[in-house]
Write a protein that holds these residues in place. Structure first.
Motif, PDB file in Angstrom:
ATOM      1  N   SER A  37       5.503 -19.160  19.949  1.00  0.00           N
ATOM      2  CA  SER A  37       6.812 -19.807  19.814  1.00  0.00           C
ATOM      3  C   SER A  37       7.952 -18.826  20.019  1.00  0.00           C
ATOM      4  O   SER A  37       7.882 -17.662  19.613  1.00  0.00           O
ATOM      5  CB  SER A  37       6.944 -20.437  18.419  1.00  0.00           C
ATOM      6  N   PHE A  79       9.816 -24.351  14.975  1.00  0.00           N
ATOM      7  CA  PHE A  79       8.357 -24.353  14.882  1.00  0.00           C
ATOM      8  C   PHE A  79       7.893 -25.224  13.719  1.00  0.00           C
ATOM      9  O   PHE A  79       7.023 -26.085  13.879  1.00  0.00           O
ATOM     10  CB  PHE A  79       7.797 -22.934  14.713  1.00  0.00           C
ATOM     11  N   GLN A  83       7.227 -28.476  16.183  1.00  0.00           N
ATOM     12  CA  GLN A  83       5.999 -28.183  16.909  1.00  0.00           C
ATOM     13  C   GLN A  83       4.957 -29.209  16.451  1.00  0.00           C
ATOM     14  O   GLN A  83       4.635 -29.311  15.262  1.00  0.00           O
ATOM     15  CB  GLN A  83       5.541 -26.743  16.619  1.00  0.00           C
TER      16      GLN A  83
END
Length: 150
Positions: A37, A79, A83
């Motif tokens: 990331s 993230f 994500q």
């Protein structure tokens, strides 16, 4: 300024119980997604390639710790909450873990600093005792204060 994060959890049943198999199976993939990331800097890693074998609390094998450092809060937040694979695990946390408060803390660190587990646990304790502020905080506090200062 880089940001460190700690999140902790205590399994509802023994860590190696089959009830936790989905969580344990997802770790390598989700950790790889974190490392790939934008903004990722460092993460705590134990002998097994993740941090589940690190004893943050002696004699409590079902208590686990996760720590990482990110370029800034927005990269960590992207993230953690956007994500897809991490979100899928996050959505099931009640399946595997007992509720804890606080279970997560964020704090600024110097460039190149890799926080220790004891530092992270101290920051979590400080957040629990004093509440959020500039030295240790939550995503919610950061969002509210970033908006207030803008």
């Amino acid at each position: 300024m880089p940001i460190a994060q700690i999140n902790v959890a205590r399994f509802r049943v023994a860590k190696d119980d089959p009830a936790n198999a989905d969580f344990m199976a997802a770790l390598d993939h989700v950790n790889a997604m974190a490392e790939a990331s934008d903004g990722f800097v460092w993460r705590l890693v134990g002998d097994g390639g993740n941090a589940t074998d690190i004893a943050a609390i002696p004699d409590d094998p079902d208590f686990i710790v996760n720590m990482s450092v990110w370029r800034d809060v927005p990269s960590l937040e992207a993230f953690a909450y956007r994500q897809a694979d991490h979100r899928a695990v996050l959505a099931r946390r009640k399946d595997w873990f007992n509720p804890m408060e606080p279970s997560m803390a964020l704090w600024p660190v110097a460039e190149g600093h890799e926080p220790s587990v004891s530092e992270g646990m101290a920051m979590l304790a400080k957040l629990g005792a004093e509440g959020p502020g500039d030295g240790v905080f939550t995503f919610r506090w950061w969002r509210e204060n970033r908006t207030a200062k803008a």
